[in-house]
Design a protein around this motif. Structure first.
Motif, PDB file in Angstrom:
ATOM      1  N   ALA A  31       0.836  -1.290  -0.055  1.00  0.00           N
ATOM      2  CA  ALA A  31       0.082  -0.073   0.000  1.00  0.00           C
ATOM      3  C   ALA A  31       1.011   1.261  -0.115  1.00  0.00           C
ATOM      4  N   ARG A  32       2.088   1.225   0.693  1.00  0.00           N
ATOM      5  CA  ARG A  32       2.796   2.548   0.810  1.00  0.00           C
ATOM      6  C   ARG A  32       3.527   2.661  -0.550  1.00  0.00           C
ATOM      7  N   LEU A  33       4.031   1.579  -1.242  1.00  0.00           N
ATOM      8  CA  LEU A  33       4.849   1.818  -2.448  1.00  0.00           C
ATOM      9  C   LEU A  33       3.501   2.218  -3.641  1.00  0.00           C
ATOM     10  N   GLU A  34       2.566   1.657  -3.588  1.00  0.00           N
ATOM     11  CA  GLU A  34       1.332   2.046  -4.283  1.00  0.00           C
ATOM     12  C   GLU A  34       1.133   3.600  -4.356  1.00  0.00           C
ATOM     13  N   GLU A  35       0.827   3.695  -2.837  1.00  0.00           N
ATOM     14  CA  GLU A  35       0.524   5.404  -2.776  1.00  0.00           C
ATOM     15  C   GLU A  35       1.591   6.300  -3.149  1.00  0.00           C
ATOM     16  N   LEU A  36       2.758   5.997  -3.076  1.00  0.00           N
ATOM     17  CA  LEU A  36       4.195   6.728  -3.796  1.00  0.00           C
ATOM     18  C   LEU A  36       3.829   6.773  -5.055  1.00  0.00           C
ATOM     19  N   LEU A  37       3.796   5.676  -5.858  1.00  0.00           N
ATOM     20  CA  LEU A  37       3.408   5.674  -7.315  1.00  0.00           C
ATOM     21  C   LEU A  37       2.442   6.481  -7.771  1.00  0.00           C
ATOM     22  N   LYS A  38       1.230   6.160  -6.993  1.00  0.00           N
ATOM     23  CA  LYS A  38       0.117   6.849  -7.234  1.00  0.00           C
ATOM     24  C   LYS A  38       0.303   8.790  -7.298  1.00  0.00           C
ATOM     25  N   THR A  39       1.015   8.743  -6.284  1.00  0.00           N
ATOM     26  CA  THR A  39       1.327  10.448  -6.138  1.00  0.00           C
ATOM     27  C   THR A  39       2.366  10.954  -7.040  1.00  0.00           C
ATOM     28  N   PHE A  69       4.929   7.925 -19.637  1.00  0.00           N
ATOM     29  CA  PHE A  69       5.619   7.428 -20.387  1.00  0.00           C
ATOM     30  C   PHE A  69       5.937   7.709 -21.981  1.00  0.00           C
ATOM     31  N   GLN A  70       4.772   8.225 -22.428  1.00  0.00           N
ATOM     32  CA  GLN A  70       4.613   8.556 -23.807  1.00  0.00           C
ATOM     33  C   GLN A  70       6.031   8.926 -24.487  1.00  0.00           C
ATOM     34  N   GLY A  71       6.739   8.229 -25.487  1.00  0.00           N
ATOM     35  CA  GLY A  71       7.804   8.785 -26.017  1.00  0.00           C
ATOM     36  C   GLY A  71       8.908   8.290 -25.326  1.00  0.00           C
ATOM     37  N   LEU A  72       8.714   7.737 -24.116  1.00  0.00           N
ATOM     38  CA  LEU A  72      10.120   7.432 -23.384  1.00  0.00           C
ATOM     39  C   LEU A  72      10.784   5.991 -23.816  1.00  0.00           C
ATOM     40  N   SER A  73      11.689   5.714 -23.620  1.00  0.00           N
ATOM     41  CA  SER A  73      12.336   4.390 -23.797  1.00  0.00           C
ATOM     42  C   SER A  73      12.053   3.735 -22.444  1.00  0.00           C
ATOM     43  N   ARG A  74      12.065   2.225 -22.887  1.00  0.00           N
ATOM     44  CA  ARG A  74      11.661   1.380 -21.568  1.00  0.00           C
ATOM     45  C   ARG A  74      12.611   1.853 -20.432  1.00  0.00           C
ATOM     46  N   VAL A  75      14.077   2.018 -20.731  1.00  0.00           N
ATOM     47  CA  VAL A  75      14.925   2.280 -19.482  1.00  0.00           C
ATOM     48  C   VAL A  75      14.597   3.630 -18.910  1.00  0.00           C
ATOM     49  N   LYS A  76      14.367   4.648 -19.741  1.00  0.00           N
ATOM     50  CA  LYS A  76      13.590   5.920 -18.874  1.00  0.00           C
ATOM     51  C   LYS A  76      12.592   5.877 -18.248  1.00  0.00           C
ATOM     52  N   GLN A  77      11.633   5.255 -18.652  1.00  0.00           N
ATOM     53  CA  GLN A  77      10.300   4.680 -18.004  1.00  0.00           C
ATOM     54  C   GLN A  77      10.838   4.131 -16.692  1.00  0.00           C
ATOM     55  N   THR A  82      12.062   4.104 -10.538  1.00  0.00           N
ATOM     56  CA  THR A  82      13.166   3.873  -9.345  1.00  0.00           C
ATOM     57  C   THR A  82      13.496   5.095  -8.676  1.00  0.00           C
ATOM     58  N   GLU A  83      13.281   6.215  -9.448  1.00  0.00           N
ATOM     59  CA  GLU A  83      13.667   7.757  -8.899  1.00  0.00           C
ATOM     60  C   GLU A  83      12.496   7.872  -7.732  1.00  0.00           C
ATOM     61  N   ALA A  84      11.216   7.430  -8.172  1.00  0.00           N
ATOM     62  CA  ALA A  84      10.134   7.619  -7.352  1.00  0.00           C
ATOM     63  C   ALA A  84      10.081   6.955  -6.243  1.00  0.00           C
ATOM     64  N   LEU A  85      10.838   5.692  -6.134  1.00  0.00           N
ATOM     65  CA  LEU A  85      11.076   4.751  -4.914  1.00  0.00           C
ATOM     66  C   LEU A  85      12.436   4.684  -4.437  1.00  0.00           C
ATOM     67  N   ALA A  86      13.082   5.656  -4.619  1.00  0.00           N
ATOM     68  CA  ALA A  86      14.575   5.841  -4.421  1.00  0.00           C
ATOM     69  C   ALA A  86      14.949   5.190  -2.697  1.00  0.00           C
ATOM     70  N   GLU A  87      14.157   5.865  -2.049  1.00  0.00           N
ATOM     71  CA  GLU A  87      14.327   5.749  -0.639  1.00  0.00           C
ATOM     72  C   GLU A  87      13.817   4.393   0.019  1.00  0.00           C
ATOM     73  N   GLN A  88      12.874   3.669  -0.839  1.00  0.00           N
ATOM     74  CA  GLN A  88      12.443   2.578  -0.278  1.00  0.00           C
ATOM     75  C   GLN A  88      13.282   1.205  -0.673  1.00  0.00           C
ATOM     76  N   ILE A  89      13.746   1.589  -2.221  1.00  0.00           N
ATOM     77  CA  ILE A  89      14.804   0.525  -2.690  1.00  0.00           C
ATOM     78  C   ILE A  89      15.769   0.048  -1.841  1.00  0.00           C
TER      79      ILE A  89
END
Length: 104
Positions: A31-39, A69-77, A82-89
């Motif tokens: 739930a915590r990770l999902e909320e971070l990603l939705k934010t 993610f439109q127009g971005l490579s898979r790596v950039k997506q 990973t940037e959004a979840l940097a602390e949790q990772i």
């Protein structure tokens, strides 16, 4: 047969799993990770997070479908995730990421 038993690792038990998991609640981690990603991706049409470590909270699989993610490579997506979840990772063993762009 005795020689074979000595070569095999001991069977996993509930007690062994509890010691390795250290009592993390996987539902709250998901739930915590999902909320971070939705934010981070407020226009996402789908965000799902699943603990794939057997409830330990050490490895997650995330799925995010967003027009961001439109127009971005898979790596950039994936880098955006990973940037959004940097602390949790930092506390994870691994993270499996799937991203997509919604069909128009």
């Amino acid at each position: 047969m005795k020689a074979l038993r000595r070569l095999l690792p001991p069977p996993r038990t509930a007690l062994t799993s509890q010691r390795r998991c250290s009592g993390t609640d996987s539902d709250s981690g998901e739930a915590r990770l999902e909320e971070l990603l939705k934010t981070r991706f407020p226009t996402a049409s789908a965000v799902r997070v699943q603990d794939i470590s057997g409830g330990c909270g050490s490895m997650y699989e995330v799925w995010v479908e967003s027009s961001d993610f439109q127009g971005l490579s898979r790596v950039k997506q994936h880098r955006l995730i990973t940037e959004a979840l940097a602390e949790q990772i930092k506390d994870m063993h691994g993270l499996r990421i799937s991203t997509s762009v919604p069909e128009s």
